[in-house]
Scaffold this motif. Structure first.
Motif, PDB file in Angstrom:
ATOM      1  N   ALA A  43      30.089  29.435  43.952  1.00  0.00           N
ATOM      2  CA  ALA A  43      29.267  30.398  44.558  1.00  0.00           C
ATOM      3  C   ALA A  43      29.873  31.025  45.868  1.00  0.00           C
ATOM      4  N   ALA A  44      30.014  32.508  45.792  1.00  0.00           N
ATOM      5  CA  ALA A  44      30.624  33.050  46.850  1.00  0.00           C
ATOM      6  C   ALA A  44      30.026  34.609  46.753  1.00  0.00           C
ATOM      7  N   ALA A  45      30.134  35.327  47.934  1.00  0.00           N
ATOM      8  CA  ALA A  45      29.719  36.720  48.056  1.00  0.00           C
ATOM      9  C   ALA A  45      30.671  37.385  48.978  1.00  0.00           C
ATOM     10  N   VAL A  46      30.777  38.818  48.805  1.00  0.00           N
ATOM     11  CA  VAL A  46      31.395  39.651  49.672  1.00  0.00           C
ATOM     12  C   VAL A  46      30.183  40.504  50.414  1.00  0.00           C
ATOM     13  N   ARG A  47      30.079  40.297  51.810  1.00  0.00           N
ATOM     14  CA  ARG A  47      29.120  40.991  52.499  1.00  0.00           C
ATOM     15  C   ARG A  47      29.925  42.280  52.749  1.00  0.00           C
ATOM     16  N   ASN A  48      29.356  43.444  52.668  1.00  0.00           N
ATOM     17  CA  ASN A  48      29.960  44.664  52.563  1.00  0.00           C
ATOM     18  C   ASN A  48      29.791  45.475  54.060  1.00  0.00           C
ATOM     19  N   ARG A  49      29.131  44.765  54.840  1.00  0.00           N
ATOM     20  CA  ARG A  49      28.801  45.286  56.101  1.00  0.00           C
ATOM     21  C   ARG A  49      30.267  45.447  56.909  1.00  0.00           C
ATOM     22  N   ALA A  50      31.239  44.701  56.671  1.00  0.00           N
ATOM     23  CA  ALA A  50      32.266  44.724  57.379  1.00  0.00           C
ATOM     24  C   ALA A  50      33.651  44.984  56.703  1.00  0.00           C
ATOM     25  N   ILE A  51      33.469  46.201  56.077  1.00  0.00           N
ATOM     26  CA  ILE A  51      34.593  46.511  55.312  1.00  0.00           C
ATOM     27  C   ILE A  51      35.642  47.621  56.184  1.00  0.00           C
ATOM     28  N   PRO A  52      36.639  47.355  56.559  1.00  0.00           N
ATOM     29  CA  PRO A  52      37.463  48.231  57.558  1.00  0.00           C
ATOM     30  C   PRO A  52      37.891  49.442  56.727  1.00  0.00           C
ATOM     31  N   SER A  53      38.086  50.778  57.557  1.00  0.00           N
ATOM     32  CA  SER A  53      38.821  51.751  56.644  1.00  0.00           C
ATOM     33  C   SER A  53      39.957  52.335  57.806  1.00  0.00           C
ATOM     34  N   CYS A  54      41.102  52.472  57.277  1.00  0.00           N
ATOM     35  CA  CYS A  54      42.126  52.659  58.197  1.00  0.00           C
ATOM     36  C   CYS A  54      42.859  54.152  57.519  1.00  0.00           C
ATOM     37  N   ALA A  99      33.386  42.932  36.730  1.00  0.00           N
ATOM     38  CA  ALA A  99      34.112  44.090  37.267  1.00  0.00           C
ATOM     39  C   ALA A  99      34.136  43.989  38.647  1.00  0.00           C
ATOM     40  N   VAL A 100      35.387  44.433  39.073  1.00  0.00           N
ATOM     41  CA  VAL A 100      35.578  44.659  40.720  1.00  0.00           C
ATOM     42  C   VAL A 100      36.390  45.888  41.146  1.00  0.00           C
ATOM     43  N   GLY A 101      36.313  46.353  42.289  1.00  0.00           N
ATOM     44  CA  GLY A 101      37.224  47.416  42.769  1.00  0.00           C
ATOM     45  C   GLY A 101      36.762  48.834  42.498  1.00  0.00           C
ATOM     46  N   ASP A 102      37.488  49.706  42.449  1.00  0.00           N
ATOM     47  CA  ASP A 102      36.833  51.061  42.275  1.00  0.00           C
ATOM     48  C   ASP A 102      36.187  51.436  41.069  1.00  0.00           C
ATOM     49  N   ALA A 104      39.399  41.558  47.771  1.00  0.00           N
ATOM     50  CA  ALA A 104      38.341  40.352  48.223  1.00  0.00           C
ATOM     51  C   ALA A 104      37.289  40.252  47.032  1.00  0.00           C
ATOM     52  N   GLU A 105      36.930  41.349  46.548  1.00  0.00           N
ATOM     53  CA  GLU A 105      36.144  41.514  45.082  1.00  0.00           C
ATOM     54  C   GLU A 105      36.644  40.621  44.211  1.00  0.00           C
ATOM     55  N   GLY A 162      27.485  38.471  42.131  1.00  0.00           N
ATOM     56  CA  GLY A 162      28.791  37.795  41.733  1.00  0.00           C
ATOM     57  C   GLY A 162      29.771  38.830  40.833  1.00  0.00           C
ATOM     58  N   TYR A 163      29.493  40.083  40.957  1.00  0.00           N
ATOM     59  CA  TYR A 163      30.215  40.996  40.056  1.00  0.00           C
ATOM     60  C   TYR A 163      30.319  40.759  38.524  1.00  0.00           C
ATOM     61  N   ALA A 164      29.006  40.375  38.024  1.00  0.00           N
ATOM     62  CA  ALA A 164      28.851  40.180  36.613  1.00  0.00           C
ATOM     63  C   ALA A 164      28.136  41.733  36.199  1.00  0.00           C
ATOM     64  N   THR A 165      28.784  42.093  35.011  1.00  0.00           N
ATOM     65  CA  THR A 165      28.176  43.207  34.343  1.00  0.00           C
ATOM     66  C   THR A 165      26.814  42.937  33.755  1.00  0.00           C
ATOM     67  N   SER A 166      26.340  43.874  32.848  1.00  0.00           N
ATOM     68  CA  SER A 166      25.104  43.527  32.174  1.00  0.00           C
ATOM     69  C   SER A 166      25.385  42.885  30.957  1.00  0.00           C
ATOM     70  N   VAL A 167      26.890  42.559  30.740  1.00  0.00           N
ATOM     71  CA  VAL A 167      27.184  41.751  29.502  1.00  0.00           C
ATOM     72  C   VAL A 167      27.765  40.333  29.803  1.00  0.00           C
ATOM     73  N   PRO A 168      26.960  39.316  29.715  1.00  0.00           N
ATOM     74  CA  PRO A 168      27.481  37.829  30.007  1.00  0.00           C
ATOM     75  C   PRO A 168      29.039  37.849  29.807  1.00  0.00           C
TER      76      PRO A 168
END
Length: 459
Positions: free
Chosen positions: A334-345, A305-308, A321-322, A295-301
């Motif tokens: 509740a939602a998720a990003v599935r990292n199997r389909a990240i296009p690179s151009c 964090a997202v992105g680079d 998307a993140e 869910g992009y939660a860090t170690s601190v409630p």
């Protein structure tokens, strides 16, 4: 007033999250030390692709005789090229600012750092510090050019990818250090503008993150256009003499020296986490990235964090998307990003695009593969366009025929990859693709042709 969400970073991940949260009714503050849009809009994706279009036009003019058109007396007005690029950036930035303002998002200019799980300190350009309270905090600080640490890297004329987008004159000789997406894109752009371009890469091939069939074929095409490529070389130093700059390398062929008017360093990026005050705020950091859960939660409630800054592929669309998914999770959707389909151009001299597994990755996993490839020399639309170099390659699991990877080198590859992305993300099979009628004559027919040519390939 305590905000519902404080976002540090106004790039794709940050502004997407801010807009999504505002859409859910949250009170949002967005902290950005430079301009909204981040690297992508202001110093990366958009300005580079604007220059890429100019390069395409230049090549079309050069090759006009192939279409029975004779031209003479044209020239490139580089100041007009730069003005057009800046106009596009400004138009997009203004549109974004309007969206943010209309959504009621408070924008605070300055550098943000964590104090604790509910507090962000923002240091303005004049040195003043403002503390902002929020129930949730999202870190989306992005990344910047990693630079070089070799002697001479700080000499005048040694530029970053940010710097070269603002130059006033086209260099007669350009040496590019790094054959990733940025280096290869800018090599093609400046070759079209008239520079003599040399690309230096420490790894054995260009575009190492792509399928080897693409990197090998694209290297050949670049060399055919006069771009010199040297792989497997280490940069020793950069020096200046009466003739300009020179770059000394060491490799299998010993030491070599390459002359340049301008040297571009495009050898990677580093994440912007040093100024976030992570350790003091208790946010875990591993291997120069911020680890997060699904869910992009860090170690601190309450801190996300997202992105680079969380590692993985440094792509604007991934961060965007993140950012949206992180907001959904922090507000109980509740939602998720599935990292199997990240296009690179890659907007190279010939476009390249990919999604899913490369053939080497599938081999490493021991997956039995079906591989099909369709060359654009067999595609009517590509021949009509006069752009028939390259191919479209599809890989499927030999057991269930589900599409695992799509790799394209050729005309409009960065548009064609959208279909491949949907196929990988949705788990479509070869049979699913075969049932879909393709319009004729189109470049998209190559996708169906590649699927029809799927044959077992031992891995």
């Amino acid at each position: 007033m305590v905000k519902d969400l404080i976002v540090i970073g106004g790039g794709p991940g940050g502004y997407a999250a801010a807009l999504r949260a505002a859409g859910l009714g949250a009170k949002v503050t967005l902290v950005e030390r430079e301009q909204l849009g981040g690297t992508c809009l202001n110093r990366g994706c958009i300005p580079t692709k604007a220059l890429y279009k100019n390069a395409q036009v230049m090549r079309t003019i050069r090759e006009a005789s192939n279409f029975g058109i004779s031209l003479s007396g044209y020239e490139l007005d580089f100041s007009a090229v730069q003005a057009r690029k800046q106009k596009i950036v400004q138009q997009l930035r203004s549109g974004m600012e309007q969206l943010v303002n209309h959504a009621g998002i408070q924008v605070v200019n300055g550098s943000g750092r964590l104090i604790d799980r509910h507090t962000v300190a923002v240091t303005a350009a004049d040195g003043s510090v403002e503390k902002i309270k929020g129930s949730r905090i999202l870190l989306a600080a992005g990344s910047e050019d990693a630079g070089l640490t070799v002697p001479g890297a700080d000499l005048p004329g040694v530029l970053t990818t940010k710097d070269i987008l603002e130059i006033k004159q086209i260099p007669s000789q350009l040496v590019i250090i790094g054959a990733g997406a940025a280096g290869i894109e800018l090599a093609g752009i400046f070759e079209a503008f008239g520079s003599r371009v040399t690309v230096l890469e420490a790894l054995p091939c260009i575009l190492h993150f792509m399928d080897k069939d693409i990197s090998k074929r694209l290297a050949v095409l670049l060399k055919q256009k006069g771009i010199r490529i040297k792989t497997g070389v280490q940069i020793q130093r950069i020096r200046r003499d009466e003739n300009g700059l020179s770059v000394l390398t060491a490799g299998k062929q010993g030491e070599e020296e390459f002359s340049a008017e301008v040297v571009l360093t495009a050898a990677g990026r580093k994440v912007n986490i040093e100024s976030l005050n992570l350790a003091e705020a208790g946010v875990a950091c591993e291997h120069n990235r911020i680890p997060v859960d699904d869910g992009y939660a860090t170690s601190v409630p309450g801190v996300y964090a997202v992105g680079d800054v969380i590692g993985g592929k440094m792509l604007a669309h991934k961060a965007l998307a993140e950012g949206k998914v992180a907001v959904k999770n922090m507000f109980g959707l509740a939602a998720a990003v599935r990292n199997r389909a990240i296009p690179s151009c890659v907007f190279a001299l010939q476009e390249a695009a990919a999604v899913g597994l490369t053939e080497q990755e599938a081999r490493d996993r021991g997956i039995p593969l079906l591989v099909g490839s369709s060359p654009f020399t067999n595609n009517g639309k590509a021949l009509i366009m006069g752009e028939n170099d390259g191919f479209l390659k599809v890989m499927a699991d030999a057991e269930n025929k589900k599409i695992l990877g799509v790799h394209i080198l050729g005309p409009q590859a960065t548009e064609l990859i959208q279909v491949g992305t949907m196929a990988v993300e949705l788990g479509l099979s070869a049979e699913d693709i075969e049932r879909v009628m393709q319009a004729h004559p189109t470049l998209g027919e190559s996708f169906l042709e590649a699927v029809l040519r799927l044959e077992l390939k031992s891995v």
